[in-house]
Write an enzyme that holds these catalytic residues in place. Sequence first.
Site, mmCIF file in Angstrom:
data_model
loop_
_atom_site.group_PDB
_atom_site.id
_atom_site.type_symbol
_atom_site.label_atom_id
_atom_site.label_comp_id
_atom_site.label_asym_id
_atom_site.label_seq_id
_atom_site.Cartn_x
_atom_site.Cartn_y
_atom_site.Cartn_z
ATOM 1 N N PRO A 125 5.948 14.875 4.064
ATOM 2 C CA PRO A 125 5.231 16.122 4.324
ATOM 3 C C PRO A 125 3.785 16.125 3.850
ATOM 4 O O PRO A 125 3.465 15.580 2.793
ATOM 5 C CB PRO A 125 6.050 17.178 3.554
ATOM 6 C CG PRO A 125 6.864 16.409 2.585
ATOM 7 C CD PRO A 125 7.126 15.078 3.213
ATOM 8 N N ASN A 126 2.970 16.758 4.660
ATOM 9 C CA ASN A 126 1.547 17.006 4.383
ATOM 10 C C ASN A 126 0.656 15.775 4.511
ATOM 11 O O ASN A 126 -0.562 15.881 4.385
ATOM 12 C CB ASN A 126 1.358 17.658 2.995
ATOM 13 C CG ASN A 126 2.090 18.978 2.887
ATOM 14 O OD1 ASN A 126 1.875 19.857 3.725
ATOM 15 N ND2 ASN A 126 2.968 19.128 1.910
ATOM 16 N N ARG B 170 -6.563 17.833 3.120
ATOM 17 C CA ARG B 170 -5.905 18.250 1.878
ATOM 18 C C ARG B 170 -6.543 17.552 0.676
ATOM 19 O O ARG B 170 -6.718 16.333 0.668
ATOM 20 C CB ARG B 170 -4.397 17.979 1.925
ATOM 21 C CG ARG B 170 -4.024 16.514 1.803
ATOM 22 C CD ARG B 170 -2.541 16.248 1.883
ATOM 23 N NE ARG B 170 -1.765 16.728 0.759
ATOM 24 C CZ ARG B 170 -0.676 16.110 0.288
ATOM 25 N NH1 ARG B 170 -0.247 14.972 0.839
ATOM 26 N NH2 ARG B 170 -0.012 16.614 -0.710
ATOM 27 N N TYR C 47 -6.772 12.664 -2.424
ATOM 28 C CA TYR C 47 -6.249 11.827 -1.336
ATOM 29 C C TYR C 47 -7.333 11.181 -0.461
ATOM 30 O O TYR C 47 -7.007 10.419 0.443
ATOM 31 C CB TYR C 47 -5.295 12.660 -0.467
ATOM 32 C CG TYR C 47 -4.099 13.173 -1.239
ATOM 33 C CD1 TYR C 47 -3.138 12.297 -1.729
ATOM 34 C CD2 TYR C 47 -3.941 14.535 -1.508
ATOM 35 C CE1 TYR C 47 -2.049 12.758 -2.462
ATOM 36 C CE2 TYR C 47 -2.845 15.006 -2.233
ATOM 37 C CZ TYR C 47 -1.916 14.108 -2.709
ATOM 38 O OH TYR C 47 -0.828 14.568 -3.421
ATOM 39 N N ASN D 216 6.442 6.541 2.150
ATOM 40 C CA ASN D 216 5.773 7.483 1.259
ATOM 41 C C ASN D 216 6.455 8.828 1.497
ATOM 42 O O ASN D 216 6.094 9.545 2.431
ATOM 43 C CB ASN D 216 4.278 7.568 1.558
ATOM 44 C CG ASN D 216 3.563 8.514 0.603
ATOM 45 O OD1 ASN D 216 4.196 9.261 -0.145
ATOM 46 N ND2 ASN D 216 2.234 8.483 0.615
ATOM 47 N N ALA E 18 5.956 14.741 -1.266
ATOM 48 C CA ALA E 18 6.576 15.616 -2.281
ATOM 49 C C ALA E 18 8.082 15.382 -2.412
ATOM 50 O O ALA E 18 8.661 15.600 -3.482
ATOM 51 C CB ALA E 18 6.289 17.073 -1.957
ATOM 52 N N GLU F 299 7.901 1.537 -1.789
ATOM 53 C CA GLU F 299 7.426 2.914 -1.929
ATOM 54 C C GLU F 299 5.903 2.880 -2.055
ATOM 55 O O GLU F 299 5.366 2.044 -2.780
ATOM 56 C CB GLU F 299 8.042 3.489 -3.212
ATOM 57 C CG GLU F 299 7.591 4.860 -3.601
ATOM 58 C CD GLU F 299 8.137 5.278 -4.973
ATOM 59 O OE1 GLU F 299 8.473 4.386 -5.799
ATOM 60 O OE2 GLU F 299 8.202 6.483 -5.237
ATOM 61 N N HIS G 186 2.368 5.357 -2.651
ATOM 62 C CA HIS G 186 1.695 6.633 -2.916
ATOM 63 C C HIS G 186 0.196 6.391 -2.904
ATOM 64 O O HIS G 186 -0.280 5.419 -3.506
ATOM 65 C CB HIS G 186 2.129 7.227 -4.261
ATOM 66 C CG HIS G 186 3.580 7.533 -4.276
ATOM 67 N ND1 HIS G 186 4.113 8.583 -3.574
ATOM 68 C CD2 HIS G 186 4.625 6.878 -4.842
ATOM 69 C CE1 HIS G 186 5.420 8.573 -3.724
ATOM 70 N NE2 HIS G 186 5.767 7.548 -4.481
ATOM 71 N N ARG H 19 -0.935 11.953 -12.988
ATOM 72 C CA ARG H 19 -0.812 13.321 -12.454
ATOM 73 C C ARG H 19 0.250 14.131 -13.212
ATOM 74 O O ARG H 19 0.682 13.736 -14.278
ATOM 75 C CB ARG H 19 -0.540 13.230 -10.947
ATOM 76 C CG ARG H 19 -1.694 12.506 -10.210
ATOM 77 C CD ARG H 19 -1.570 12.602 -8.726
ATOM 78 N NE ARG H 19 -1.682 13.983 -8.274
ATOM 79 C CZ ARG H 19 -1.360 14.391 -7.042
ATOM 80 N NH1 ARG H 19 -0.918 13.503 -6.158
ATOM 81 N NH2 ARG H 19 -1.487 15.646 -6.696
HETATM 82 C C1 DQA Z 1 1.893 11.396 -2.653
HETATM 83 C C2 DQA Z 1 2.072 11.919 -4.068
HETATM 84 C C3 DQA Z 1 3.070 13.074 -4.091
HETATM 85 O O1 DQA Z 1 3.276 13.541 -5.419
HETATM 86 C C4 DQA Z 1 2.529 14.222 -3.253
HETATM 87 O O2 DQA Z 1 3.473 15.268 -3.217
HETATM 88 C C5 DQA Z 1 2.119 13.789 -1.885
HETATM 89 C C6 DQA Z 1 1.468 12.504 -1.699
HETATM 90 C C7 DQA Z 1 0.801 10.297 -2.579
HETATM 91 O O3 DQA Z 1 0.754 9.610 -1.571
HETATM 92 O O4 DQA Z 1 -0.011 10.155 -3.503
HETATM 93 O O5 DQA Z 1 2.233 14.563 -0.935
HETATM 94 O O6 DQA Z 1 3.084 10.819 -2.206
#
Ligand code: DQA
Length: 144
Positions: free
Chosen positions: A9-10, A17, A22, A73, A76, A97, A99, A106
């Site tokens: 998501p997002n 964002r 990011y 990835n 959240a 994984e 990120h 964080r």
């Molecule tokens: C994320 C880190 C997560 O904590 C966050 O909720 C994201 C992006 C990252 O790519 O840094 O949406 O996965």
Amino acid sequence: MKFSIINGPNLNMLGIREPAIYGNTTYADLVALIHQAAKEEEVQVEILQSNHEGMLVDEIQRAYDKADGIIINPAAYTHTSIAILDALKAVALPAVEVHISNLNERESFRQISYAGQACFHTVMGQGIEGYRTAIKILKQKLLG
Ligand code: DQA
């Protein structure tokens, strides 16, 4: 060699964002980078982004038949989803994984990764370049 690349998501909001966290690159830039890296590494990729947990679970399950490995990835859902962890364990494909940000720097609620428990490696804090790193690491793993 075929990789399923799954984004949560997002991540479709990249570039809009929280650019301080990011970056300014968009999701389209990320997709282009992945295709470029896949070409260079001579691997095939299928990329999915969804804001819905069940869609991510479905895509992990689909990878069982069509992919040699997974790059994920979960965004959240990393910190909440036992369903995604269970799906990764179910298909038992080698998984990396990713990120974009460095979770170690964080909030405390980002320090737990459920999905990460089913991944053999985590790449974080490299921005979208982390996906290139993940492709290389997964390829090496599959080559043995
Ligand atoms: C994320 C880190 C997560 O904590 C966050 O909720 C994201 C992006 C990252 O790519 O840094 O949406 O996965």
